[in-house]
Scaffold this motif. Structure first.
Motif, PDB file in Angstrom:
ATOM      1  N   SER A  71      18.517   4.543  11.300  1.00  0.00           N
ATOM      2  CA  SER A  71      18.250   5.848  10.844  1.00  0.00           C
ATOM      3  C   SER A  71      17.010   6.149  10.004  1.00  0.00           C
ATOM      4  N   ALA A  72      16.665   5.178   9.113  1.00  0.00           N
ATOM      5  CA  ALA A  72      15.653   5.072   8.265  1.00  0.00           C
ATOM      6  C   ALA A  72      14.331   4.939   9.083  1.00  0.00           C
ATOM      7  N   ILE A  73      14.227   3.927  10.124  1.00  0.00           N
ATOM      8  CA  ILE A  73      13.106   3.639  10.898  1.00  0.00           C
ATOM      9  C   ILE A  73      12.973   4.579  11.721  1.00  0.00           C
ATOM     10  N   PHE A  74      14.032   5.330  12.234  1.00  0.00           N
ATOM     11  CA  PHE A  74      13.410   6.618  13.121  1.00  0.00           C
ATOM     12  C   PHE A  74      12.772   7.736  12.327  1.00  0.00           C
ATOM     13  N   VAL A  75      13.242   8.009  11.247  1.00  0.00           N
ATOM     14  CA  VAL A  75      12.690   9.088  10.344  1.00  0.00           C
ATOM     15  C   VAL A  75      11.255   8.571   9.945  1.00  0.00           C
TER      16      VAL A  75
ATOM     17  N   VAL B 150       9.111  11.194   1.433  1.00  0.00           N
ATOM     18  CA  VAL B 150      10.129  10.514   2.152  1.00  0.00           C
ATOM     19  C   VAL B 150       9.766   9.223   2.773  1.00  0.00           C
ATOM     20  N   MET B 151       8.581   9.215   3.094  1.00  0.00           N
ATOM     21  CA  MET B 151       7.841   7.783   3.731  1.00  0.00           C
ATOM     22  C   MET B 151       8.267   6.583   2.729  1.00  0.00           C
ATOM     23  N   ALA B 152       8.169   7.004   1.541  1.00  0.00           N
ATOM     24  CA  ALA B 152       8.373   5.872   0.521  1.00  0.00           C
ATOM     25  C   ALA B 152       9.782   5.550   0.615  1.00  0.00           C
ATOM     26  N   ALA B 153      10.830   6.488   0.510  1.00  0.00           N
ATOM     27  CA  ALA B 153      12.096   6.307   0.494  1.00  0.00           C
ATOM     28  C   ALA B 153      12.575   5.658   1.614  1.00  0.00           C
ATOM     29  N   THR B 154      12.156   6.035   3.015  1.00  0.00           N
ATOM     30  CA  THR B 154      12.838   5.359   4.031  1.00  0.00           C
ATOM     31  C   THR B 154      12.255   4.094   4.131  1.00  0.00           C
ATOM     32  N   GLY B 155      10.932   3.806   3.513  1.00  0.00           N
ATOM     33  CA  GLY B 155      10.302   2.374   3.668  1.00  0.00           C
ATOM     34  C   GLY B 155      11.125   1.639   2.774  1.00  0.00           C
TER      35      GLY B 155
ATOM     36  N   SER C 174       0.816  -1.202   0.042  1.00  0.00           N
ATOM     37  CA  SER C 174       0.077   0.043   0.164  1.00  0.00           C
ATOM     38  C   SER C 174       0.790   1.258  -0.046  1.00  0.00           C
ATOM     39  N   GLY C 175       2.078   1.245   0.690  1.00  0.00           N
ATOM     40  CA  GLY C 175       2.994   2.255   0.640  1.00  0.00           C
ATOM     41  C   GLY C 175       3.469   2.439  -0.698  1.00  0.00           C
ATOM     42  N   ILE C 176       4.230   1.356  -1.413  1.00  0.00           N
ATOM     43  CA  ILE C 176       4.716   1.444  -2.697  1.00  0.00           C
ATOM     44  C   ILE C 176       3.661   2.174  -3.441  1.00  0.00           C
ATOM     45  N   THR C 177       2.443   1.697  -3.792  1.00  0.00           N
ATOM     46  CA  THR C 177       1.331   1.900  -4.698  1.00  0.00           C
ATOM     47  C   THR C 177       0.967   3.142  -4.359  1.00  0.00           C
ATOM     48  N   LEU C 178       1.256   3.990  -3.156  1.00  0.00           N
ATOM     49  CA  LEU C 178       0.587   5.142  -2.998  1.00  0.00           C
ATOM     50  C   LEU C 178       0.644   6.234  -3.917  1.00  0.00           C
ATOM     51  N   PRO C 179       1.746   6.591  -4.368  1.00  0.00           N
ATOM     52  CA  PRO C 179       1.810   7.472  -5.572  1.00  0.00           C
ATOM     53  C   PRO C 179       1.259   7.345  -6.958  1.00  0.00           C
ATOM     54  N   LEU C 180       0.936   6.151  -6.867  1.00  0.00           N
ATOM     55  CA  LEU C 180       0.264   5.481  -8.282  1.00  0.00           C
ATOM     56  C   LEU C 180      -1.072   6.222  -8.830  1.00  0.00           C
ATOM     57  N   PRO C 181      -2.085   6.583  -7.862  1.00  0.00           N
ATOM     58  CA  PRO C 181      -2.833   7.237  -8.271  1.00  0.00           C
ATOM     59  C   PRO C 181      -2.701   8.795  -8.923  1.00  0.00           C
ATOM     60  N   PHE C 182      -1.851   9.248  -8.143  1.00  0.00           N
ATOM     61  CA  PHE C 182      -1.424  10.511  -8.404  1.00  0.00           C
ATOM     62  C   PHE C 182      -0.759  10.679  -9.666  1.00  0.00           C
ATOM     63  N   LEU C 183       0.141   9.669 -10.252  1.00  0.00           N
ATOM     64  CA  LEU C 183       0.794   9.659 -11.498  1.00  0.00           C
ATOM     65  C   LEU C 183      -0.289   9.387 -12.785  1.00  0.00           C
ATOM     66  N   LEU C 184      -1.253   8.449 -12.012  1.00  0.00           N
ATOM     67  CA  LEU C 184      -2.516   7.927 -13.265  1.00  0.00           C
ATOM     68  C   LEU C 184      -3.149   9.323 -13.507  1.00  0.00           C
TER      69      LEU C 184
END
Length: 227
Positions: A173-177, A152-157, A82-92
């Motif tokens: 560090s990624a988990i903290f952010v 940022v959430m997608a990158a740290t995830g 769900s996190g990885i696909t979150l930007p997909l609706p925006f791109l479509l």
């Protein structure tokens, strides 16, 4: 050929909005088209993905809830995808001319937006004190902040998922952010939902695509003026 008085009213009432999303008149002249179907679908699907992401995260990190739900592997999978696909609706959504037009509006901070923010700080609520285009200054700041937070959430995830991609950044560090920003997103989204619940007309616009002309004149007068 001459026209009689009132002969142009049906034509004006039937006028449709242009593809740039400027306010037009539906069949009822007291209504204004605010969002296209594509924009409403982007909002709904993004909301569902965000909900799945937050609920699965809660089932992973809140102890009593994790014990109640169980199925940790399933929750991890739901959260990741769900996190990885979150930007997909925006791109479509960028395939839609109306969506792109509203993105330009959200990315443009006008002088009257500063007036809106100043009035908000002083807790002035009159429409004259808070001029706004199709989106007010608060909505513009919210959209920009959330877009950055999701990236940022997608990158740290991804750094947490694929450890070793960037050896210079530790997984800790990624988990903290990731966790800190997740709580910030929850707080901001609660505020967003609260504001939506306080404004039935705004919810109607997102649900049906249309709002009353009187609401638009009161809350977004510069939009009706063509801005």
């Amino acid at each position: 050929m001459t026209s009689t008085a009132g002969s142009t009213a049906p034509t004006a009432a039937a006028k449709r909005p242009d593809r740039a999303g400027r306010p037009g008149r539906p069949q009822r002249p007291d209504r204004v088209r605010r969002f296209s179907r594509a924009e409403r679908m982007v909002h709904r699907i993004t909301g569902l993905l965000m909900l799945a992401c937050l609920v699965s995260a809660a089932c992973l990190y809140i102890g009593p809830l994790a014990l109640l739900v169980g199925r940790r592997h399933l929750m991890v999978t739901v959260h990741e995808w769900s996190g990885i696909t979150l930007p997909l609706p925006f791109l479509l959504g960028c395939l839609s001319a109306e969506f792109r037009a509203d993105l330009r509006r959200l990315n443009r901070f006008a002088p009257y937006d500063r007036q809106w923010l100043a009035a908000a700080r002083r807790r002035l609520t009159s429409p004259a004190a808070r001029p706004a285009g199709k989106f007010n200054a608060g909505q513009k700041l919210y959209a920009g902040w959330l877009a950055g937070a999701v990236l940022v959430m997608a990158a740290t995830g991804l750094l947490m998922w694929f450890t070793g991609v960037l050896p210079s950044l530790s997984r800790t560090s990624a988990i903290f952010v990731h966790d800190l920003l997740a709580w910030a997103i929850v707080i901001v989204l609660v505020g967003h939902v609260r504001r939506a619940l306080e404004d039935p007309e705004a919810r109607l616009g997102m649900r049906t695509g249309y709002v009353s002309r009187s609401w638009a004149a009161r809350m977004h007068s510069r939009w009706l003026d063509g801005e």
